[in-house]
Design an enzyme around this catalytic site. Structure first.
Site: not given
Ligand code: GLC
Length: 599
Positions: A69, A73, A77, A151, A257, A317, A375-376
Site C-alpha cells: 500500500d 488507504d 496498489d 488475470d 479465469d 485455470e 488466492h482460492d
Molecule cells: C476463479 C477465481 C476465483 C473466482 C472465480 C470466479 O476460480 O480464481 O477467485 O471467485 O474464478 O471468477
C-alpha cells in the site's frame, strides 16, 4: 481520482456492509480509461530466460489488494507494487529472483467477488492507481527482466458492466444477446422455475430472474457475475479486442479465469444428477455447463492473437474438471493448472503418486505447472501442516519450497508463501469474501475453503510500526497475528528463514537447467516417508530428497557417482560444502529436504 475519494465512493455503494472494504467505485467514468498507447511498450531487458521463460521461469502471483500500500488507504496498489519490484528481482541474489508476475484483477469492480467481477476490462480500478501507474509498472518490471501477466476474467462480467446494463434493458438492442437469457419453465402449480437444473458454484440455482428484462440470466458464480454468451461473435470480438489492447500496452501474458466454462451447451440441457457430493454443485455431472468442444476453436483464435506478440504466454485455470482436461487443453506457451499437487496431503506416498499421475498424463513432451497455493486455497503451510507450531510450520514450508521449485513444470508461487504465511482466522462477522458469506455456516462446515479471506491477508513487510509495515491506515483485511515476528524484514536477517530458503532455491534454479527443464524420474527407496526423484539434462543430474516424517530417516542412493549437496533446508550456510560418498547412506532429519548434484 485520488484513492481516498475512491475509497469513500466504495463505502457508499458496497453490496454488504462487510464487503465495503473490498469495494471499488461504481462509476466507470471515474476510472482510469485506456487510450491507444502513445508509446511502444518497453521491451523486457536483462531477463534470465528468452522466449523459453514460460517453461524455465517462475511466476509469482500478486493479489494486488494485499501486496503493498503506497498511500496508506489500507489497500495495496500499483505504485506499492512498483516499490517492491526490487524485492521480487533486482538482478542480485539479495532479491527473490522470480521471472514473472501474475497480477490478480486490477479492473474496476463492485467487489462482489473481490475483483473477479469486472465492470470495465479496459480500465484500472482507482483503488489500484491509474493507467499511467500501469505503464510505469510494465516499464519498471521489464527493466528488471520481470514479465507481467494479467488475470482475464472472461467467463462472466460484473452485473454492473455496461454490457449487462444495456443487455437487461434492451433485449433487441446491440447487447441484447451478450448474456444467456431465457424465459424459464413452468413448474408445479404453474410456478415459474429456472430454464434448467444448473447450480451455481457459489450455491443456489445458476439462474436469477431479472425483473427489468423479465427473463432469467445464467451465472456460474454469483448473481452479480452474469455469464457472457460466448456463442455470440460480437462478444468474442469485443473480448479479443480488449486482449489485444493489453498486449499492446506491453503485457507478457494472461491467466485465464475458469476458461473451460466459457462455452455452454447450445441447447442448455439439464445436467445429469449424481448421488454423491457435499454440495448441490457436486451432485451433478457437469456435462453441459462447461468443457464444451467449441472451446478448442476459440483457444486457437485466442492463441493466434497472443502468439502474434512474441514471447508471451498464457495459463488457463481449469475449473472443477478432471486433470486430464489440463493435458488436453495445454500447448506450448499455453499452460493449464491441473490442481493435482494443491490437493495432495503432506505424505511422501501421496506426492509420489501425484507426480507419477502428472508425469503419466503430461508425458515428457507436455509441460505442467507446479502450484501449491493461490488466492482460492488455504495457505500452503496451514494446509500441509495444520495445527503445527511455528518451527514445524516453517520446516514444512521450506521442504514444500524445495518441491515447488524442483518438480517438473512451471512453478507459480502465491505471494506470502515465501515467508511461510499461514491462514489468518477471520471471524464470521468480518468475512469479506462474498461467496463465503453467501454460503453461510453450513457451507463453512462442508467446504474446506469456505472463507478465502484467510489466505488473502496483507503482506507484512517490516518490523515494528503498525500492521507489519503494510499500511499506516486500516488494512482492508485483518493482518496475521504474528506480523511482528513473521515479516520480510525479520526473515531477511535470518539465514535460516523460509524467505532465505526461497531466495537460495530460486537462484539455484536459475543456475541449474536440470531444475528447470530436466527429465523427471522417481527414485524408489525402501523408506516410505522419503520422496526421492532425479531431474536430468544431458549435462547435469540432480537428486531431490524430502523427508516428510517427523522423525529421522535414512536411505541409500544406489549409484556410482559422488553427490555434492547444493541445497539443504537444515544447513542454510554450509549447504554446498557437504559431500555424500558414492552408494552411501543419507540420513535426513525430520522434514529435511536436500538437493544433490551428481559429480
Ligand atoms: C476463479 C477465481 C476465483 C473466482 C472465480 C470466479 O476460480 O480464481 O477467485 O471467485 O474464478 O471468477
Amino acid at each position: 481520482m485520488p484513492k481516498q475519494t475512491a475509497k469513500a465512493a466504495a463505502a457508499a455503494t458496497s453490496p454488504t456492509a462487510k464487503a465495503r472494504a473490498a469495494k471499488a467505485p461504481r462509476s466507470r467514468s471515474k476510472a482510469a480509461r485506456p487510450s491507444t498507447p502513445t508509446q511502444p511498450a518497453p521491451p523486457v531487458e536483462n531477463a534470465a530466460f528468452g522466449e523459453d521463460w514460460w517453461r524455465r521461469g517462475v511466476v509469482y502471483q500478486v493479489y494486488p489488494r494485499s501486496f503493498a500500500d503506497s498511500n496508506d488507504d489500507g489497500f495495496g496498489d500499483l505504485p506499492g507494487l512498483i516499490d517492491k519490484l526490487d524485492y521480487l528481482n533486482d538482478g542480485t541474489e539479495r532479491s527473490l529472483g522470480i521471472d514473472a508476475i501474475w497480477l490478480s484483477p486490477i479492473h474496476p469492480s463492485p467487489g462482489f467477488d473481490v475483483g473477479y467481477d469486472v465492470a470495465d476490462y479496459d480500465a484500472i480500478d482507482p483503488i489500484f492507481g491509474t493507467l499511467d501507474d500501469f505503464g510505469r509498472l510494465v516499464a519498471e518490471a521489464h527493466r528488471r527482466g520481470i514479465r507481467l501477466m494479467l488475470d482475464l476474467v472472461m467467463n462472466h462480467t460484473s452485473s454492473e458492466h455496461g454490457w449487462f446494463e444495456q443487455s437487461r434493458r434492451d433485449p433487441n438492442g446491440a447487447y441484447g444477446d451478450w448474456y444467456l437469457w431465457r424465459d424459464g419453465r413452468r413448474g408445479r402449480f404453474g410456478r415459474r422455475i429456472p430454464p434448467n437444473n444448473w447450480s451455481s458454484f457459489f450455491g443456489g440455482s445458476a439462474w436469477t430472474w431479472d425483473e427489468v428484462r423479465g427473463q432469467y440470466y445464467l451465472h456460474t458464480f454469483l448473481p452479480e457475475q452474469p455469464d457472457v454468451n460466448w456463442r455470440n461473435p460480437a462478444v468474442r470480438e469485443a473480448m479479443l479486442t480488449m486482449v489485444r489492447g493489453w498486449l499492446e500496452r506491453g503485457v507478457d501474458g494472461f491467466r485465464l479465469d475458469v476458461f473451460n466454462a466459457f462455452f455452454k451447451d447450445a441447447d442448455l440441457r439439464s445436467n445429469p444428477r449424481r448421488y454423491r457430493g457435499r454440495r448441490p454443485y457436486d451432485r451433478q455431472v457437469h456435462l453441459y455447463d462447461k468443457d464444451q468442444p467449441e472451446l478448442v476453436d476459440f483457444l486457437a483464435e485466442f492463441r493466434a492473437l497472443v502468439d502474434s506478440f512474441p514471447g508471451s504466454m498464457t495459463v488457463g485455470e481449469l475449473f472443477s474438471s478432471d486433470p486430464i482436461g489440463a493435458v488436453r487443453l495445454s500447448a506450448p506457451r499455453h499452460l493449464v493448472f491441473d490442481w493435482w499437487l494443491i490437493k495432495t496431503p503432506w505424505k511422501a506416498p501421496s506426492f509420489v503418486r501425484a507426480s507419477q499421475m502428472r508425469e503419466a498424463m503430461f508425458r515428457e513432451s507436455g509441460w505442467p505447472t507446479v502450484v501449491l497455493g493461490n488466492h482460492d486455497q488455504s495457505r500452503l503451510a496451514s494446509r500441509l501442516a495444520p495445527r503445527a507450531d511455528a518451527t514445524t510450520s516453517d520446516e514444512v514450508a521450506r521442504a514444500a519450497a524445495v518441491l515447488s521449485l524442483s518438480l517438473r513444470g512451471t512453478p507459480f508461487l502465491y505471494y506470502g508463501e515465501e515467508i511461510g504465511a499461514r491462514d489468518v482466522a477471520v471471524t464470521w462477522e468480518e468475512i469479506i469474501d462474498p461467496p463465503a458469506r453467501r454460503g453461510g455456516r453450513l457451507v463453512r462446515r462442508l467446504v474446506p475453503w469456505w472463507n478465502r479471506d484467510q489466505a488473502r491477508s496483507p503482506m507484512p513487510w517490516g518490523r515494528g510500526g503498525p500492521n507489519g509495515g503494510f499500511t499506516a491506515g486500516r488494512p482492508w483485511l485483518r493482518m496475521a497475528p504474528d506480523v511482528d515476528t513473521r515479516n520480510v524484514a525479520v526473515q531477511d536477517d535470518d539465514s535460516g528463514s523460509v524467505l532465505n530458503a526461497y531466495r537460495r532455491l530460486l537462484w539455484l534454479r536459475r543456475r541449474h537447467p536440470a531444475m528447470q527443464v530436466g527429465t523427471y524420474r522417481h527414485v524408489p527407496t525402501r523408506t516410505p516417508d522419503v520422496y526421492v526423484y532425479e531431474r536430468a539434462t544431458d549435462d547435469e543430474t540432480i537428486i531431490v530428497a524430502v523427508n516428510f516424517a517427523a522423525k529421522e530417516r535414512s536411505f541409500g542412493i544406489r549409484t556410482s557417482r559422488r553427490w555434492r549437496t547444493l541445497f539443504d533446508t537444515h544447513a542454510p550456510d554450509g549447504a554446498a560444502s557437504r559431500e555424500i560418498s558414492a552408494g552411501g547412506e543419507l540420513t535426513l532429519q525430520p522434514r529435511q529436504a536436500v538437493i544433490l548434484l551428481g559429480a
